[in-house]
Motif scaffolding. Structure first.
Motif, PDB file in Angstrom:
ATOM      1  N   UNK A  60       0.847  -1.189   0.000  1.00 16.28           N
ATOM      2  CA  UNK A  60       0.000   0.000   0.000  1.00 16.28           C
ATOM      3  C   UNK A  60       0.885   1.242   0.000  1.00 16.28           C
ATOM      4  N   UNK A  61       0.279   2.403   0.130  1.00 18.27           N
ATOM      5  CA  UNK A  61       1.053   3.644   0.202  1.00 18.27           C
ATOM      6  C   UNK A  61       1.830   3.876  -1.074  1.00 18.27           C
ATOM      7  N   UNK A  62       3.091   4.255  -0.943  1.00 21.16           N
ATOM      8  CA  UNK A  62       3.937   4.568  -2.092  1.00 21.16           C
ATOM      9  C   UNK A  62       4.278   3.350  -2.939  1.00 21.16           C
ATOM     10  N   UNK A  63       3.966   2.165  -2.467  1.00 22.89           N
ATOM     11  CA  UNK A  63       4.217   0.932  -3.212  1.00 22.89           C
ATOM     12  C   UNK A  63       2.929   0.224  -3.616  1.00 22.89           C
ATOM     13  N   UNK A  64       1.814   0.977  -3.589  1.00 22.06           N
ATOM     14  CA  UNK A  64       0.497   0.453  -3.971  1.00 22.06           C
ATOM     15  C   UNK A  64       0.576  -0.221  -5.337  1.00 22.06           C
ATOM     16  N   UNK A  65      -0.045  -1.379  -5.442  1.00 27.63           N
ATOM     17  CA  UNK A  65      -0.094  -2.095  -6.709  1.00 27.63           C
ATOM     18  C   UNK A  65       0.930  -3.203  -6.828  1.00 27.63           C
ATOM     19  N   UNK A  66       1.906  -3.215  -5.960  1.00 26.28           N
ATOM     20  CA  UNK A  66       2.932  -4.256  -5.991  1.00 26.28           C
ATOM     21  C   UNK A  66       2.449  -5.458  -5.196  1.00 26.28           C
ATOM     22  N   UNK A  67       2.589  -6.628  -5.764  1.00 28.96           N
ATOM     23  CA  UNK A  67       2.189  -7.880  -5.124  1.00 28.96           C
ATOM     24  C   UNK A  67       3.347  -8.862  -5.300  1.00 28.96           C
ATOM     25  N   UNK A  68       4.011  -9.178  -4.185  1.00 30.02           N
ATOM     26  CA  UNK A  68       5.205 -10.026  -4.195  1.00 30.02           C
ATOM     27  C   UNK A  68       4.999 -11.272  -3.349  1.00 30.02           C
ATOM     28  N   UNK A 107      13.401   3.856  -3.251  1.00 31.77           N
ATOM     29  CA  UNK A 107      12.878   4.001  -4.605  1.00 31.77           C
ATOM     30  C   UNK A 107      11.521   3.308  -4.693  1.00 31.77           C
ATOM     31  N   UNK A 108      10.470   3.953  -4.134  1.00 33.00           N
ATOM     32  CA  UNK A 108       9.148   3.316  -4.110  1.00 33.00           C
ATOM     33  C   UNK A 108       8.634   2.974  -5.513  1.00 33.00           C
ATOM     34  N   UNK A 109       7.824   1.976  -5.539  1.00 38.60           N
ATOM     35  CA  UNK A 109       7.231   1.434  -6.760  1.00 38.60           C
ATOM     36  C   UNK A 109       6.492   2.500  -7.568  1.00 38.60           C
ATOM     37  N   UNK A 110       5.881   3.459  -6.905  1.00 38.20           N
ATOM     38  CA  UNK A 110       5.065   4.474  -7.587  1.00 38.20           C
ATOM     39  C   UNK A 110       5.681   5.864  -7.589  1.00 38.20           C
ATOM     40  N   UNK A 111       6.995   5.977  -7.526  1.00 35.15           N
ATOM     41  CA  UNK A 111       7.596   7.310  -7.466  1.00 35.15           C
ATOM     42  C   UNK A 111       7.926   7.893  -8.823  1.00 35.15           C
ATOM     43  N   UNK A 112       7.635   7.171  -9.899  1.00 40.96           N
ATOM     44  CA  UNK A 112       7.889   7.688 -11.234  1.00 40.96           C
ATOM     45  C   UNK A 112       9.263   7.324 -11.772  1.00 40.96           C
ATOM     46  N   UNK A 113      10.143   6.766 -10.940  1.00 42.87           N
ATOM     47  CA  UNK A 113      11.470   6.388 -11.426  1.00 42.87           C
ATOM     48  C   UNK A 113      11.477   4.996 -12.037  1.00 42.87           C
ATOM     49  N   UNK A 114      10.455   4.211 -11.770  1.00 45.06           N
ATOM     50  CA  UNK A 114      10.326   2.925 -12.451  1.00 45.06           C
ATOM     51  C   UNK A 114       9.656   3.264 -13.775  1.00 45.06           C
TER      52      UNK A 114
END
Length: 165
Positions: free
Chosen positions: A105-113, A149-156
């Protein structure tokens, strides 16, 4: 010394079905310079302090200690880098292995590991049908790196799981 031998995988969101309500986790990291990590975690209503050494292959030393919940809460607030990792963890036993599936959740919302701990680096495993792609060696998926480097920070530029056929 305790050793952690772990493999990580992306989970196919269309095939994954949570088995229960899971446990809410909140965790943070205290910065180190030598490749080791210091993690503070709250899992449900329990606090933990974990020290992990440098990874060699898929193995690294790990020491985890229960700490008072109030201490964990205070450490997360005043000592840990931001953003904190927020996730819900589900555990599933398949044969002799325990699979831990983290919904972020949060800045890594959408990631499922999914992670699975092994008894040796060369242990063979059968992958559940909801496993998509192995990311064990992709350092971006380490929780300590998801803080930096969160999943949703735009750098990915693209999320690797969106590129899978």
């Amino acid at each position: 010394m305790s050793m952690e031998i772990e493999r990580k995988f992306l989970v196919n969101k269309e095939l994954w079905q949570p088995p229960d309500d899971g446990v809410v986790y909140q965790q943070g990291y205290i910065y180190t310079q030598n490749g080791s990590t210091v993690r503070v975690r709250i899992a449900g209503n329990l606090g933990f302090l974990t020290l992990k050494g440098q990874t060699k292959g898929i193995t690294r030393p790990e020491f985890e200690y229960p700490i008072p919940l109030v201490d964990a809460q205070e450490m997360l607030q005043i000592m840990c880098d931001r953003p904190l990792i927020e996730k819900k963890r589900y555990k599933i036993k398949i044969r002799e292995l325990i699979w831990e599936i983290d919904e972020f959740f949060g800045d890594n919302q959408g990631l499922l590991l999914a992670e699975v701990e092994l008894t040796s680096e060369n242990q063979t495993i059968s992958l559940p049908p909801w496993i998509d792609k192995e990311v064990t060696e992709d350092l971006r998926y380490y929780n300590s790196n998801l803080v930096k480097n969160p999943y949703n920070n735009g750098q990915w530029t693209t999320h690797p799981e969106q590129n899978n056929p």
